[in-house]
Design a protein around this motif. Structure first.
Motif, PDB file in Angstrom:
ATOM      1  N   ILE A  39       0.833  -1.205   0.000  1.00  0.00           N
ATOM      2  CA  ILE A  39       0.000   0.000   0.000  1.00  0.00           C
ATOM      3  C   ILE A  39       0.867   1.255   0.000  1.00  0.00           C
ATOM      4  CG2 ILE A  39      -1.641   1.333   1.370  1.00  0.00           C
ATOM      5  CD1 ILE A  39      -2.878  -1.316   2.268  1.00  0.00           C
ATOM      6  N   PHE A  40       1.879   1.294   0.837  1.00  0.00           N
ATOM      7  CA  PHE A  40       2.754   2.457   0.885  1.00  0.00           C
ATOM      8  C   PHE A  40       3.554   2.603  -0.409  1.00  0.00           C
ATOM      9  CE2 PHE A  40       2.121   2.343   5.542  1.00  0.00           C
ATOM     10  CZ  PHE A  40       1.895   3.699   5.753  1.00  0.00           C
ATOM     11  N   THR A  41       3.894   1.493  -1.047  1.00  0.00           N
ATOM     12  CA  THR A  41       4.619   1.567  -2.317  1.00  0.00           C
ATOM     13  C   THR A  41       3.804   2.307  -3.364  1.00  0.00           C
ATOM     14  OG1 THR A  41       5.888  -0.453  -1.918  1.00  0.00           O
ATOM     15  CG2 THR A  41       5.538   0.188  -4.209  1.00  0.00           C
ATOM     16  N   PHE A  42       2.543   1.939  -3.514  1.00  0.00           N
ATOM     17  CA  PHE A  42       1.716   2.598  -4.534  1.00  0.00           C
ATOM     18  C   PHE A  42       1.364   4.030  -4.115  1.00  0.00           C
ATOM     19  CE2 PHE A  42       1.099  -1.815  -5.777  1.00  0.00           C
ATOM     20  CZ  PHE A  42       1.192  -1.723  -7.152  1.00  0.00           C
ATOM     21  N   TYR A  43       1.241   4.279  -2.823  1.00  0.00           N
ATOM     22  CA  TYR A  43       0.999   5.653  -2.370  1.00  0.00           C
ATOM     23  C   TYR A  43       2.178   6.551  -2.736  1.00  0.00           C
ATOM     24  CZ  TYR A  43       0.629   9.617   0.808  1.00  0.00           C
ATOM     25  OH  TYR A  43       0.596  10.888   1.334  1.00  0.00           O
ATOM     26  N   ALA A 132      13.674   5.951  -0.634  1.00  0.00           N
ATOM     27  CA  ALA A 132      14.389   4.993   0.208  1.00  0.00           C
ATOM     28  C   ALA A 132      13.452   3.873   0.669  1.00  0.00           C
ATOM     29  CB  ALA A 132      15.001   5.700   1.407  1.00  0.00           C
ATOM     30  N   PHE A 133      12.179   4.217   0.912  1.00  0.00           N
ATOM     31  CA  PHE A 133      11.225   3.178   1.307  1.00  0.00           C
ATOM     32  C   PHE A 133      11.003   2.192   0.160  1.00  0.00           C
ATOM     33  CE2 PHE A 133       6.930   1.451   1.589  1.00  0.00           C
ATOM     34  CZ  PHE A 133       6.912   0.966   2.884  1.00  0.00           C
ATOM     35  N   LEU A 134      10.934   2.691  -1.074  1.00  0.00           N
ATOM     36  CA  LEU A 134      10.764   1.796  -2.216  1.00  0.00           C
ATOM     37  C   LEU A 134      11.956   0.857  -2.355  1.00  0.00           C
ATOM     38  CD1 LEU A 134       9.292   4.197  -4.932  1.00  0.00           C
ATOM     39  CD2 LEU A 134       8.072   2.679  -3.379  1.00  0.00           C
ATOM     40  N   ALA A 135      13.161   1.409  -2.186  1.00  0.00           N
ATOM     41  CA  ALA A 135      14.352   0.560  -2.275  1.00  0.00           C
ATOM     42  C   ALA A 135      14.370  -0.474  -1.161  1.00  0.00           C
ATOM     43  CB  ALA A 135      15.606   1.434  -2.217  1.00  0.00           C
ATOM     44  N   THR A 136      13.984  -0.066   0.046  1.00  0.00           N
ATOM     45  CA  THR A 136      13.948  -1.005   1.169  1.00  0.00           C
ATOM     46  C   THR A 136      12.904  -2.096   0.953  1.00  0.00           C
ATOM     47  OG1 THR A 136      14.640   0.763   2.659  1.00  0.00           O
ATOM     48  CG2 THR A 136      13.667  -1.189   3.659  1.00  0.00           C
ATOM     49  N   THR A 137      11.749  -1.701   0.431  1.00  0.00           N
ATOM     50  CA  THR A 137      10.700  -2.688   0.153  1.00  0.00           C
ATOM     51  C   THR A 137      11.143  -3.688  -0.901  1.00  0.00           C
ATOM     52  OG1 THR A 137       8.960  -1.099   0.729  1.00  0.00           O
ATOM     53  CG2 THR A 137       8.333  -2.967  -0.649  1.00  0.00           C
ATOM     54  N   GLY A 138      11.750  -3.188  -1.981  1.00  0.00           N
ATOM     55  CA  GLY A 138      12.209  -4.095  -3.020  1.00  0.00           C
ATOM     56  C   GLY A 138      13.275  -5.059  -2.542  1.00  0.00           C
ATOM     57  N   ALA A 139      14.090  -4.627  -1.568  1.00  0.00           N
ATOM     58  CA  ALA A 139      15.171  -5.478  -1.081  1.00  0.00           C
ATOM     59  C   ALA A 139      14.720  -6.457  -0.001  1.00  0.00           C
ATOM     60  CB  ALA A 139      16.319  -4.613  -0.551  1.00  0.00           C
ATOM     61  N   THR A 140      13.747  -6.065   0.811  1.00  0.00           N
ATOM     62  CA  THR A 140      13.391  -6.878   1.976  1.00  0.00           C
ATOM     63  C   THR A 140      12.120  -7.700   1.811  1.00  0.00           C
ATOM     64  OG1 THR A 140      12.184  -5.020   2.968  1.00  0.00           O
ATOM     65  CG2 THR A 140      14.528  -5.251   3.529  1.00  0.00           C
ATOM     66  N   MET A 194      10.525  -1.639  -9.634  1.00  0.00           N
ATOM     67  CA  MET A 194      10.225  -0.956 -10.886  1.00  0.00           C
ATOM     68  C   MET A 194       9.879   0.511 -10.646  1.00  0.00           C
ATOM     69  SD  MET A 194       8.017  -3.913 -12.855  1.00  0.00           S
ATOM     70  CE  MET A 194       7.826  -2.891 -14.314  1.00  0.00           C
ATOM     71  N   ALA A 195       9.093   0.779  -9.606  1.00  0.00           N
ATOM     72  CA  ALA A 195       8.742   2.164  -9.291  1.00  0.00           C
ATOM     73  C   ALA A 195       9.976   2.965  -8.890  1.00  0.00           C
ATOM     74  CB  ALA A 195       7.696   2.196  -8.168  1.00  0.00           C
ATOM     75  N   PHE A 196      10.857   2.359  -8.109  1.00  0.00           N
ATOM     76  CA  PHE A 196      12.080   3.056  -7.683  1.00  0.00           C
ATOM     77  C   PHE A 196      12.936   3.439  -8.888  1.00  0.00           C
ATOM     78  CE2 PHE A 196      16.597   2.796  -6.599  1.00  0.00           C
ATOM     79  CZ  PHE A 196      16.683   3.772  -5.609  1.00  0.00           C
ATOM     80  N   ASN A 197      13.165   2.506  -9.793  1.00  0.00           N
ATOM     81  CA  ASN A 197      14.005   2.791 -10.954  1.00  0.00           C
ATOM     82  C   ASN A 197      13.367   3.839 -11.867  1.00  0.00           C
ATOM     83  OD1 ASN A 197      15.963   0.933 -10.166  1.00  0.00           O
ATOM     84  ND2 ASN A 197      14.954  -0.750 -11.234  1.00  0.00           N
ATOM     85  N   TRP A 198      12.058   3.752 -12.055  1.00  0.00           N
ATOM     86  CA  TRP A 198      11.365   4.713 -12.926  1.00  0.00           C
ATOM     87  C   TRP A 198      11.401   6.117 -12.331  1.00  0.00           C
ATOM     88  CZ3 TRP A 198       5.497   5.620 -13.593  1.00  0.00           C
ATOM     89  CH2 TRP A 198       5.268   6.397 -14.737  1.00  0.00           C
ATOM     90  N   LEU A 199      11.111   6.238 -11.047  1.00  0.00           N
ATOM     91  CA  LEU A 199      11.125   7.553 -10.403  1.00  0.00           C
ATOM     92  C   LEU A 199      12.539   8.129 -10.360  1.00  0.00           C
ATOM     93  CD1 LEU A 199       8.652   6.910  -7.434  1.00  0.00           C
ATOM     94  CD2 LEU A 199       8.202   8.157  -9.552  1.00  0.00           C
ATOM     95  N   GLN A 200      13.529   7.281 -10.160  1.00  0.00           N
ATOM     96  CA  GLN A 200      14.912   7.757 -10.158  1.00  0.00           C
ATOM     97  C   GLN A 200      15.287   8.322 -11.528  1.00  0.00           C
ATOM     98  OE1 GLN A 200      16.596   8.546  -7.600  1.00  0.00           O
ATOM     99  NE2 GLN A 200      17.868   6.850  -6.923  1.00  0.00           N
TER     100      GLN A 200
END
Length: 260
Positions: A39-43, A132-140, A194-200
């Motif tokens: 939920i937080f990822t899409f927010y 940073a939250f997106l990167a943490t979510t993708g990793a964990t 995917m969201a992290f890379n696109w936003l970056q």
């Protein structure tokens, strides 16, 4: 005569709800964490997209109207009050006003350059918020799902040991719970990466525009308005058509001696 009501469909004993109930509090906690992370990822994705689109629209206004104004203060008033480009402009004007109040002499060029960099970096930091939250979510997230998988397999082994035989009905519930947790971890992690890379990538494009703007603004202020960026496509130079030569003149030209 009343028709008899159709019997209610039996609940799937191997569905996601049954698997979570089989896993108990650990399975529900793992499921809740993964859902919350999703939920937080899409927010974050949608809010950052809105923020980025707003700054990109401001960049288009700068290209269209900013450099046509008579002064920087007039140009700043053409932008929105919360525009990133207006904040940079106002910081630059303030830095120029403050330079004359310095007791220790500092080059005006260095003073203005530092102010523009500081203002640009502040905008960049705001653009990076939440990534940073997106990167943490993708990793964990895959490892959180793996934790649920390990717990499910452990419960399956306990059932096998208690029953003395590895029958399907004894291990289907715990193994199903393990597979569901693995799938949930991947479902949460892949969109986050995917969201992290696109936003970056979009942030990089925005920062390149801001860097170009600060460079143009620095040159404009250091030259008292004489140096401006080139706006629009350069005008095409008209190619002159060769003049028509009379037949006699053309023959004379052909017969003329060539210079040695």
């Amino acid at each position: 005569m009343l028709l008899a009501a159709a019997p209610a469909a039996e609940e799937n004993p191997y569905g996601i709800k049954a698997a979570l109930e089989e896993g108990g509090p650990i399975a529900w906690a793992t499921f809740g964490i993964l859902v919350g992370m999703s939920i937080f990822t899409f927010y974050i994705l949608f809010t950052k997209l809105l923020q980025q689109n707003k700054i990109m629209a401001q960049a288009n206004k700068v290209r269209a109207n900013f450099w046509n104004a008579g002064s920087l203060k007039e140009a700043a008033t053409k932008l929105e009050k919360k525009s990133a480009y207006r904040a940079i402009t106002e910081d630059a004007v303030l830095a120029m006003d403050q330079h004359g109040k310095l007791t220790d002499p500092v080059e005006q060029h260095d003073w203005l350059h530092g102010s523009l960099e500081r203002s640009k970096n502040a905008i960049g930091n705001r653009l990076q918020e939440g990534l940073a939250f997106l990167a943490t979510t993708g990793a964990t997230a895959p490892f959180i799902g793996l934790f649920g998988t390990v717990v499910g397999i452990y419960r399956a082994l306990i059932k096998i040991g208690a029953s003395g035989q590895a029958s399907i009905d004894a291990v289907a519930g715990p193994v199903g719970e393990a597979l569901i947790m693995t799938a949930l971890g991947l479902v949460v992690a892949v969109p986050a990466v995917m969201a992290f890379n696109w936003l970056q990538r979009r942030n990089k494009a925005i920062m390149e525009d801001l860097s170009a703007f600060t460079t143009d603004l620095h040159g404009y202020m250091m030259s008292d308005g004489r140096v401006k960026p080139a706006l629009g496509a350069p005008a095409k130079t008209a190619t002159a058509k060769p003049a028509t030569t009379a037949p006699g003149a053309a023959a004379a030209t052909r017969n003329a001696p060539k210079p040695s």
